[in-house]
Design an enzyme around this catalytic site. Structure first.
Site, PDB file in Angstrom:
ATOM      1  N   HIS A   1      19.924  -4.797  16.486  1.00  0.00           N
ATOM      2  CA  HIS A   1      20.857  -4.077  15.614  1.00  0.00           C
ATOM      3  C   HIS A   1      21.799  -5.042  14.922  1.00  0.00           C
ATOM      4  CE1 HIS A   1      20.525  -0.497  18.609  1.00  0.00           C
ATOM      5  NE2 HIS A   1      19.364  -0.893  18.137  1.00  0.00           N
TER       6      HIS A   1
ATOM      7  N   ARG B   1       9.291   5.111   2.212  1.00  0.00           N
ATOM      8  CA  ARG B   1       8.023   5.005   2.929  1.00  0.00           C
ATOM      9  C   ARG B   1       8.135   5.851   4.189  1.00  0.00           C
ATOM     10  NH1 ARG B   1       6.157  -0.615   5.191  1.00  0.00           N
ATOM     11  NH2 ARG B   1       7.886  -0.431   6.631  1.00  0.00           N
TER      12      ARG B   1
ATOM     13  N   CYS C   1       5.322  -4.957  -2.813  1.00  0.00           N
ATOM     14  CA  CYS C   1       6.484  -5.165  -1.960  1.00  0.00           C
ATOM     15  C   CYS C   1       6.041  -6.126  -0.864  1.00  0.00           C
ATOM     16  CB  CYS C   1       7.012  -3.854  -1.392  1.00  0.00           C
ATOM     17  SG  CYS C   1       5.804  -2.897  -0.485  1.00  0.00           S
TER      18      CYS C   1
HETATM   19  C1  PEP Z   1       3.988  -5.009   3.896  1.00  0.00           C
HETATM   20  O1  PEP Z   1       3.162  -4.888   4.802  1.00  0.00           O
HETATM   21  O2  PEP Z   1       3.867  -5.823   2.948  1.00  0.00           O
HETATM   22  C2  PEP Z   1       5.211  -4.205   3.887  1.00  0.00           C
HETATM   23  C3  PEP Z   1       6.051  -4.257   2.881  1.00  0.00           C
HETATM   24  O3  PEP Z   1       5.474  -3.438   4.971  1.00  0.00           O
HETATM   25  P1  PEP Z   1       6.057  -4.030   6.333  1.00  0.00           P
HETATM   26  O4  PEP Z   1       6.442  -5.455   6.102  1.00  0.00           O
HETATM   27  O5  PEP Z   1       7.206  -3.163   6.692  1.00  0.00           O
HETATM   28  O6  PEP Z   1       4.886  -3.871   7.252  1.00  0.00           O
HETATM   29 MG    MG Z   2       3.212  -3.154   6.055  1.00  0.00          MG
END
Ligand code: PEP
Ligand code: MG
Length: 761
Positions: free
Chosen positions: A373, A516, A686
């Site tokens: 946290h 998400r 992302c």
């Molecule tokens: C990814 O997998 O690129 C993503 C953005 O999700 P996370 O990093 O939360 O798995």
């Molecule tokens: Mg991911």
């Protein structure tokens, strides 16, 4: 005041004798000898012995009255071996009427202990460490009374002080590790980056280990009253926190305070404190004793929930000690010197908020984790944070000059001038860059060839939201909803989920927020749900797979999202989709929730978009098909790359083995971008690569017009993109991306290109 405790039980003779043993200036061995003889005569037992843990982790008989003296410093055993070893391992008292018939009994002929039946052993604990074991034995077959157990625990506590005192000055009995007083040498510690940034400051030890100087109370009745007063102050302060400003910082911190309140009112905890005070300890010593018992027990717990509880209890014990010392308790009340770097073994987010945030410039922990946290909150607040700096607390003092390098995960303690100069230079460069990025904030992000590229933020908690404006992001491209679940001690309720999502939409204003749905499993474990043991959790039962098999949790979340998005623009996406069927099934679940909302006459979002995360190679090859069922595609490059290269993203040995600028990886990324363009489906990336300028320019050249990244990436990526001609770079890399390409990476080619074209990467 009524004090609901049993009467003082410690035999005055024993306590007097102990006081005497404490007051003397003899050697430690002489003190230990006095201790065992005082216990022997006052408790009227046949044997009193002290076993201490020596370097090499063996318990050694270090003093005895009743066993053969010739066995002292000779009889040894491993923790776990025999009854004494068992007490050291479990850190719990053991009270037996007939020790010799106990399955763990191990006979040591050299001690001559064959005639003793009853056996009572208590651990000697300090700061969660087991220093040794204190044992009494008698010939008759009887269990020791509860009062006798309490007395022996009290003596063990006093003993722990003597041993640690000796250890501090480097005495021969040093049990586990040597501690030098007042260190002066420069030291460098390598830890792990929990939150990035460079900072120079002055060390401030969070709760320097205050060994209560006064262990035994003069007047037990008065001490009982003092403890009750302390508990009253503590409870009032925790009550105030639950309704106070800090709790409103985020729902997570509110829940943390609520959990504290539960512990503060816990009858068992308070009962143990009262018992310890009644046995003759001062209130501070009682807190210390109960804390040591908890620590020793919980540190062995594998269950993350129990380990996290340890933290709450630690924090509460510390608060009570402060209350007993007459300190004012409350958020922001703990004073710091300017430019303070906080040093601690562990730190909770509530403890963090106790400090004056304007003065707190950095944090260094001996333990901790990047997903704790406190780490999540520090990243959001921009406080550099280095963790797992093993052994640093032994060599730091409040007031020491410190450099915290949150880029490399290194801490310089009392640095030499040359190290300070180098560090100052790096800070200047970073500062100048930060100012330069700040100046770009309001500039539209358009490349030299006129392509507008949307730069969005990856977020997940309330504390992330102010950053939208601070860096001038175009929205939230990835809102990791599981963070709220991970930082809470209990499953967030519908109302709490709705409130967080609504706050995020409000903070973004007219900018889009892409939520998400829960991405649980893999490395994302909830403290209140038993993890399902799996051989390969990253490719196991996670994310959408859990949601489709057990739809209850996701439907609940979708309900919260719909409520938060009522009359607004709502964007959601599903993680870890592997086949088109899964997307169809997930969307059907969502549609059911929309129908439910309609049938209940609830307000619906005025604009609704449902997208898919593309994180698996299989979905990359079905991208056109999935576009029929998705309003947008978001490439989760972290997972996509780990599965593409079969390299665990959390395993340092393999995670950097393959370059995402490998032509094979870029071909897949280009294939996805091209197919989405043909299908008129907006696509973004992302994940971490979007935050690295060199990778970001390549993504733009491959056709991506939207990138979502951690906050630290926005400035550098924008500075690079403003100087890029996407078509020109696309032409440069095209020949290297054919299936015949034998390159392992286009990195050097792109680096050269950027250098020639003055693109800062
Ligand atoms: C990814 O997998 O690129 C993503 C953005 O999700 P996370 O990093 O939360 O798995
Ligand atoms: Mg991911």
């Amino acid at each position: 005041m009524t004090v609901d405790v049993k009467n003082n039980t410690a035999p005055p003779r024993l306590m007097q004798a102990i006081r005497k043993a404490m007051a003397g200036t003899e050697s430690v061995q002489e003190r230990l000898d006095h201790f065992v003889s005082a216990i022997h005569s006052s408790m009227q037992v046949k044997v009193a012995s002290i076993y201490l843990l020596r370097p090499g982790a063996e318990l050694e008989l270090s003093a005895t009255e009743g066993l053969k003296k010739s066995a002292v410093h000779k009889t040894r055993m491993k923790p776990g071996e025999g009854l004494v070893g068992h007490v050291a391992l479990t850190a719990r008292p053991l009270n037996l009427a007939d020790a010799q018939n106990h399955p763990l009994f191990s006979y040591r002929p050299e001690t001559g202990e064959d005639s003793f039946k009853s056996f009572l052993a208590v651990p000697i604990l300090r700061g969660g460490r087991t220093l040794g074991v204190l044992v009494v034995q008698s010939e008759d077959s009887r269990s020791f009374t509860e009062a006798e157990v309490e007395d022996l625990l009290t003596v063990a506590m006093v003993l722990a002080e003597i041993i640690t005192d000796d250890e501090r000055v480097g005495g021969k009995k040093a049990a586990l590790k040597g501690i030098t007083l007042a260190p002066v040498k420069p030291e460098i510690f390598e830890g792990k980056t929990f939150a990035p940034g460079l900072v120079k400051g002055t060390a401030h030890l969070h709760l320097p280990p205050v060994a209560p100087s006064n262990l035994l109370a003069e007047d037990v009745g008065a001490e009982q009253a003092r403890l009750e007063d302390g508990i009253t102050v503590l409870r009032a302060s925790v009550d105030a926190m639950v309704s106070g400003e800090a709790a409103s910082l985020s729902r997570a911190s509110k829940e943390i305070y609520e959990t504290y309140r539960m512990f503060a009112y816990d009858r068992k905890w308070v009962g143990r404190l009262r018992e310890a005070v009644s046995s003759g300890l001062t209130s501070e010593a009682a807190v210390e004793r109960v804390r040591n018992e908890h620590r020793a027990r919980l540190m062995k717990a594998k269950d993350p929930y129990l380990r996290a509880r340890l933290h709450d209890l630690e924090d509460l014990a510390n608060r009570l000690i402060r209350a007993l010392g007459g300190e004012q308790l409350g958020p922001g009340n703990r004073k710091l010197a300017d430019d303070a770097i906080l040093f601690a073994r562990e730190l909770g987010p509530a403890e963090l908020l106790d400090y004056d945030r304007k003065k707190l410039k950095g944090i260094v922990l001996e333990e901790g984790s990047a997903t704790s946290h406190a780490a999540i909150i520090c990243r959001a607040l921009g406080i550099p944070f280095v963790g797992r700096a093993d052994g640093i607390l032994d060599l730091i003092e409040t007031g020491d000059l410190v450099l915290v390098d949150g880029e490399a995960g290194v801490v310089h303690v009392r640095p030499l001038e040359t190290a300070q100069d180098n560090f100052a230079m790096r800070m200047n460069v970073k500062g100048a860059l930060a100012r330069a990025y700040d100046a770009l904030k309001s500039k539209p992000n358009v490349t030299l060839d006129g392509q507008t590229i949307s730069l969005q933020l990856n977020a997940g908690l309330l504390v992330d939201l102010p950053q939208l404006d601070q860096v001038g992001a175009d929205g939230i491209g990835l809102f990791r909803t599981e963070f709220q679940f991970m930082v809470s001690d209990f499953m967030p309720k519908l109302k709490e989920q709705t409130a967080l999502y609504r706050d995020a939409i409000d903070a973004a204003g007219s900018r889009p927020v892409t939520f998400r749905t829960l991405d649980l499993g893999g490395d994302k474990i909830l403290p209140y749900v038993d993890p399902v043991p799996e051989e390969n959790p990253a490719i196991g039962w996670r994310a959408i797979r859990i949601a489709l098999d057990r739809p209850g949790l996701m439907r609940y979340q979708l309900r919260a999202l719909l409520a938060a998005g009522a009359k607004r623009h709502l964007r959601i996406m599903f993680p870890m989709v592997t086949t088109v069927d899964e997307m169809i099934a997930a969307r059907a679940l969502f549609d059911r929730e929309v129908d439910r909302a309609k049938s209940l006459d609830l307000d619906l979002p005025e604009k609704l978009e449902v997208g898919v995360m593309l994180e698996t190679p299989s979905l990359a090859w079905q991208v056109s098909a999935v576009c029929d069922h998705a309003d947008f595609v978001s490439v989760g490059a972290n997972d996509l790359m780990q599965f593409f290269f079969a390299a665990d993203r959390d395993n340092a040995r393999v995670s950097d083995r393959y370059d995402p600028l490998h032509p094979a990886a870029l071909s897949v990324l280009k294939f996805v971008a091209d197919r989405c363009a043909i299908n008129n489906t907006p696509v973004s990336v992302c994940g971490e690569i979007a935050a690295r300028p060199l990778e970001a320019v390549v993504l733009a050249a491959l056709g991506y017009r939207s990138l979502s990244m951690p906050v630290t990436g926005i400035g550098p990526v924008k500075a690079a993109l403003l100087n890029l001609d996407t078509q020109d770079l696309a032409n440069v890399i095209a020949p290297y991306m054919s299936v015949e390409s034998r390159l392992s990476s286009l990195r050097e080619i792109v680096q050269d290109y950027c250098q020639k074209n003055a693109i800062p990467v």
